[in-house]
Motif scaffolding. Sequence first.
Motif, mmCIF file in Angstrom:
data_model
loop_
_atom_site.group_PDB
_atom_site.id
_atom_site.type_symbol
_atom_site.label_atom_id
_atom_site.label_comp_id
_atom_site.label_asym_id
_atom_site.label_seq_id
_atom_site.Cartn_x
_atom_site.Cartn_y
_atom_site.Cartn_z
ATOM 1 N N THR A 11 0.944 -1.014 0.045
ATOM 2 C CA THR A 11 -0.021 -0.693 -0.044
ATOM 3 C C THR A 11 1.152 1.419 -0.029
ATOM 4 O OG1 THR A 11 -0.568 -0.471 1.975
ATOM 5 C CG2 THR A 11 -2.010 -1.182 0.822
ATOM 6 N N VAL A 12 1.782 0.828 -1.401
ATOM 7 C CA VAL A 12 2.682 2.703 -0.717
ATOM 8 C C VAL A 12 2.141 4.157 -1.792
ATOM 9 C CG1 VAL A 12 4.948 2.780 -1.855
ATOM 10 C CG2 VAL A 12 5.339 0.548 -1.143
ATOM 11 N N CYS A 13 2.386 4.547 -0.768
ATOM 12 C CA CYS A 13 1.775 5.973 -1.884
ATOM 13 C C CYS A 13 2.895 6.903 -1.771
ATOM 14 C CB CYS A 13 0.856 6.597 -0.900
ATOM 15 S SG CYS A 13 -0.965 5.594 -1.228
ATOM 16 N N LYS A 14 2.994 7.890 -2.600
ATOM 17 C CA LYS A 14 3.595 9.100 -2.493
ATOM 18 C C LYS A 14 3.112 10.439 -3.262
ATOM 19 C CE LYS A 14 7.313 11.275 -2.387
ATOM 20 N NZ LYS A 14 8.592 11.308 -1.661
ATOM 21 N N GLN A 15 3.328 10.861 -2.994
ATOM 22 C CA GLN A 15 2.726 12.305 -2.493
ATOM 23 C C GLN A 15 3.692 13.739 -3.410
ATOM 24 O OE1 GLN A 15 -0.248 13.797 1.057
ATOM 25 N NE2 GLN A 15 -1.864 12.480 -0.519
ATOM 26 N N PHE A 16 3.812 14.758 -3.685
ATOM 27 C CA PHE A 16 4.841 15.806 -3.658
ATOM 28 C C PHE A 16 3.886 16.951 -3.824
ATOM 29 C CE2 PHE A 16 6.636 12.421 -6.696
ATOM 30 C CZ PHE A 16 7.810 13.174 -5.898
ATOM 31 N N GLU A 17 4.268 18.039 -2.702
ATOM 32 C CA GLU A 17 4.033 19.121 -2.437
ATOM 33 C C GLU A 17 3.949 20.371 -3.952
ATOM 34 O OE1 GLU A 17 2.209 20.594 -0.363
ATOM 35 O OE2 GLU A 17 2.124 18.773 1.437
ATOM 36 N N SER A 20 -0.011 25.172 -6.340
ATOM 37 C CA SER A 20 -1.016 24.275 -6.560
ATOM 38 C C SER A 20 -1.549 23.459 -5.545
ATOM 39 C CB SER A 20 -2.161 23.316 -8.071
ATOM 40 O OG SER A 20 -1.349 24.461 -8.475
ATOM 41 N N GLY A 21 -1.261 22.393 -4.438
ATOM 42 C CA GLY A 21 -1.538 22.080 -3.309
ATOM 43 C C GLY A 21 -0.441 20.438 -3.163
ATOM 44 N N VAL A 22 -0.848 20.018 -2.523
ATOM 45 C CA VAL A 22 -0.670 18.439 -2.580
ATOM 46 C C VAL A 22 -0.669 17.285 -3.972
ATOM 47 C CG1 VAL A 22 -0.442 16.240 -1.850
ATOM 48 C CG2 VAL A 22 -1.098 18.190 -0.299
ATOM 49 N N LEU A 23 0.191 16.904 -4.542
ATOM 50 C CA LEU A 23 -0.151 16.193 -6.258
ATOM 51 C C LEU A 23 0.129 15.000 -5.485
ATOM 52 C CD1 LEU A 23 -0.399 16.303 -8.927
ATOM 53 C CD2 LEU A 23 1.754 16.481 -9.127
#
Length: 283
Positions: A11-17, A20-23
């Motif tokens: 259940t790996v997730c990756k977000q970048f800042e 316009s906010g969280v991507l």
Amino acid sequence: MTASPRLVLDTVCKQFEGPSGVLPVVSDVSLTVGEGEFISIIGPSGCGKTTILNMIAGLQRPTSGTLLVDGRPIAGPGADRGVIFQDYGVFPWLTVKDNIAFGLTLRANRIAKSDREQIANRYIELMGLTGFENAYPKTLSGGMKQRVALARAYAIKSSILLMDEPFGALDAQARSAMQNLLLEVLRSEGKTVVLVTHSVEEALYLSTRIVVVTARPARIRTIVDVPFEHPRHEELHRSQRFGELQYELREVVMREYAMQARLRGEDVRASGSPITHREERRA
């Protein structure tokens, strides 16, 4: 699948800042890779395939979820994982031999100079680089540079090979030759491989399993078991079953590509290339 898998993504997730906010880039990816498997990851451009590979390499940390190598959390790069990128990554100031031996001079893999020479010479011969030992990368073709990059990854004895579009910059003939060379080396070396590629044909020819990911954020759309036995040869491309699977996989990828294009405000031509709505109206 072996009882003790080499790689586990849970259940790996990756977000970048972003501005316009969280991507969100990767969402809930779970995958288990066994000893000696060759896994290819395919999907539309910009969907998050390389981010998945970078997290396995330890170059990026997941926002959430777990990544394990041989049961241990991946906390950063390691000698057990060799990485090969599309831009070759060879050092222009080092000769072919010194490039191949470079990883063996680092603390994690350092060995005696005589042993480095022996290992470098072995891979020079194996990769068809004999006669170019003292050449510098600027004098080499793209295919030869990629042979040097492969040899360097093999020389450090990393048992897991991570490859991000390694043959994408090569012409069709060189790409085919490099694919066959990779298969030949894998038969003698025995590696676990994760490959990111845009080429359905390449994934089908090389892999034991193909992971198709969705438009961004990348999720696993489907996993396909490739039915062809190893060793594989060029004749496989001409088989009816290969052609059928290639067509089916391409259709799945193109549906995700169309979804990604719509998210970007684009449309997709029959050829698969995106156009903006403004261009479509002009046409």
